[in-house]
Design a protein around this motif. Structure first.
Motif, mmCIF file in Angstrom:
data_model
loop_
_atom_site.group_PDB
_atom_site.id
_atom_site.type_symbol
_atom_site.label_atom_id
_atom_site.label_comp_id
_atom_site.label_asym_id
_atom_site.label_seq_id
_atom_site.Cartn_x
_atom_site.Cartn_y
_atom_site.Cartn_z
ATOM 1 N N HIS A 148 -16.873 -8.731 2.964
ATOM 2 C CA HIS A 148 -16.024 -8.031 3.934
ATOM 3 C C HIS A 148 -16.734 -8.031 5.281
ATOM 4 O O HIS A 148 -17.871 -7.574 5.385
ATOM 5 C CB HIS A 148 -15.787 -6.604 3.442
ATOM 6 C CG HIS A 148 -14.985 -5.756 4.376
ATOM 7 N ND1 HIS A 148 -13.671 -6.034 4.684
ATOM 8 C CD2 HIS A 148 -15.320 -4.631 5.064
ATOM 9 C CE1 HIS A 148 -13.222 -5.100 5.525
ATOM 10 N NE2 HIS A 148 -14.201 -4.252 5.783
ATOM 11 N N ARG A 149 -16.085 -8.564 6.296
ATOM 12 C CA ARG A 149 -16.626 -8.665 7.651
ATOM 13 C C ARG A 149 -18.071 -9.185 7.637
ATOM 14 O O ARG A 149 -19.003 -8.484 8.050
ATOM 15 C CB ARG A 149 -16.521 -7.309 8.352
ATOM 16 C CG ARG A 149 -15.103 -6.730 8.247
ATOM 17 C CD ARG A 149 -14.932 -5.473 9.039
ATOM 18 N NE ARG A 149 -14.913 -5.788 10.446
ATOM 19 C CZ ARG A 149 -15.013 -4.856 11.417
ATOM 20 N NH1 ARG A 149 -15.160 -3.585 11.106
ATOM 21 N NH2 ARG A 149 -14.972 -5.208 12.670
ATOM 22 N N HIS B 233 -4.519 -11.917 4.479
ATOM 23 C CA HIS B 233 -4.587 -10.507 4.091
ATOM 24 C C HIS B 233 -3.150 -10.036 3.868
ATOM 25 O O HIS B 233 -2.331 -10.109 4.809
ATOM 26 C CB HIS B 233 -5.255 -9.684 5.200
ATOM 27 C CG HIS B 233 -6.684 -10.073 5.456
ATOM 28 N ND1 HIS B 233 -7.031 -11.224 6.123
ATOM 29 C CD2 HIS B 233 -7.847 -9.461 5.105
ATOM 30 C CE1 HIS B 233 -8.353 -11.308 6.187
ATOM 31 N NE2 HIS B 233 -8.879 -10.254 5.569
ATOM 32 N N HIS C 202 -14.465 -8.158 -3.459
ATOM 33 C CA HIS C 202 -14.596 -8.175 -1.998
ATOM 34 C C HIS C 202 -15.729 -7.199 -1.690
ATOM 35 O O HIS C 202 -15.588 -5.991 -1.909
ATOM 36 C CB HIS C 202 -13.271 -7.741 -1.360
ATOM 37 C CG HIS C 202 -13.191 -8.036 0.095
ATOM 38 N ND1 HIS C 202 -13.813 -9.117 0.667
ATOM 39 C CD2 HIS C 202 -12.547 -7.399 1.110
ATOM 40 C CE1 HIS C 202 -13.565 -9.125 1.958
ATOM 41 N NE2 HIS C 202 -12.806 -8.107 2.262
ATOM 42 N N ASP D 53 -8.189 -11.352 0.732
ATOM 43 C CA ASP D 53 -9.107 -10.209 0.763
ATOM 44 C C ASP D 53 -8.248 -8.958 0.893
ATOM 45 O O ASP D 53 -7.473 -8.818 1.845
ATOM 46 C CB ASP D 53 -10.057 -10.313 1.961
ATOM 47 C CG ASP D 53 -11.104 -11.403 1.776
ATOM 48 O OD1 ASP D 53 -11.169 -11.990 0.677
ATOM 49 O OD2 ASP D 53 -11.864 -11.662 2.725
ATOM 50 N N ASP E 29 -8.040 -5.660 1.914
ATOM 51 C CA ASP E 29 -8.761 -4.666 2.728
ATOM 52 C C ASP E 29 -8.095 -3.296 2.700
ATOM 53 O O ASP E 29 -8.763 -2.284 2.920
ATOM 54 C CB ASP E 29 -8.832 -5.138 4.190
ATOM 55 C CG ASP E 29 -9.872 -6.226 4.387
ATOM 56 O OD1 ASP E 29 -10.708 -6.426 3.489
ATOM 57 O OD2 ASP E 29 -9.835 -6.879 5.447
HETATM 58 ZN ZN LIG Z 1 -12.272 -7.647 4.244
#
Ligand SMILES: [Zn+2]
Length: 232
Positions: free
Chosen positions: A131-132, A191, A97, A40, A42
């Motif tokens: 995401h989260r 990540h 994502h 992912d 981020d």
């Molecule tokens: Zn994420």
């Protein structure tokens, strides 16, 4: 942050020596010896490219999930679009994502973000990662607006699942797990930022990332605004 996690080539080497091979999320997944490598993205697309190169050297394939509506980066900038292109050219898969909190209507928001990726990069999205994600998505087998997602039970319950979220493996290092010792199939979420930037803690890694981004923004502004001169 090799001090806490170990280094990425060693991690991959351990899986290869144990007889694992990589799969994409759309492949049939067996109970053992298969590894779903997921990233992912981020914070930084260029750091993702570094992991992609390492995997490519090892002959492994991963799926890279990019954000399109985050303040972290602009996926459509020439630098980031090039990173995505190079990752794809190495044979890795590209996913979205998706941050559901960015949209009032999750389904229409998701479709819009998928269209942005498919139209700009001439690709077909077959998998998304959230995401989260809230608890409601974990182990939920319902597709989202018709799209398969990485938190489906097949990917997080029926096989082992390990994640380095926040810069550490909160549920133990995957190489120390009984699932790894039994060679069970596994989804491994990493990540890129934690494996590519120096730092003895998550705090230090992020401080380094912020410093790097600050310099890049200074350079960009100096190129685009004649009346700005960065301080030495
Ligand atoms: Zn994420």
């Amino acid at each position: 942050m090799a001090e806490l996690l170990g280094d990425y080539p060693s991690l991959l080497n351990s899986f290869i020596e144990a007889g694992y091979t990589t799969r994409f999320f759309s492949d049939p997944i067996s109970r053992s010896h298969q590894l779903l490598l997921r990233h992912d993205i981020d914070f930084d697309c260029h750091l993702a490219e570094k992991l992609a190169e390492i995997e490519h050297e090892f002959g492994l394939k991963a799926t890279y999930f990019f954000l399109v509506s985050s303040d972290s980066y602009n996926l459509l900038s020439s630098k980031n679009a090039s990173s995505l292109g190079r990752i794809r050219n190495m044979g890795h898969n590209i996913g979205l994502h998706f941050d559901p909190t960015r949209h009032k209507d999750t389904e229409s928001g998701l479709k819009k973000e998928i269209a942005i990726m498919e139209d700009n990069f001439d690709l077909k999205i077959d998998i998304i990662s959230l995401h989260r994600p809230s608890e409601t998505y974990i182990g939920n087998d319902q597709p989202i607006a018709g799209y398969d997602h990485t938190y489906r039970s097949e990917f997080v319950k029926k096989i082992a699942y390990y994640s380095d979220s926040g810069g550490s493996f909160k549920f133990g290092h995957p190489l120390d797990s009984c699932e790894f010792h039994q060679r069970k199939s596994m989804q491994l979420l990493t990540h890129p930022i934690w494996w590519t930037l120096k730092g003895y803690s998550a705090q230090e890694v992020m401080e380094n990332h912020i410093t790097n981004n600050h310099k890049a923004l200074q350079l960009h502004i100096s190129k685009n605004c004649k009346s700005y001169h960065p301080k030495a």
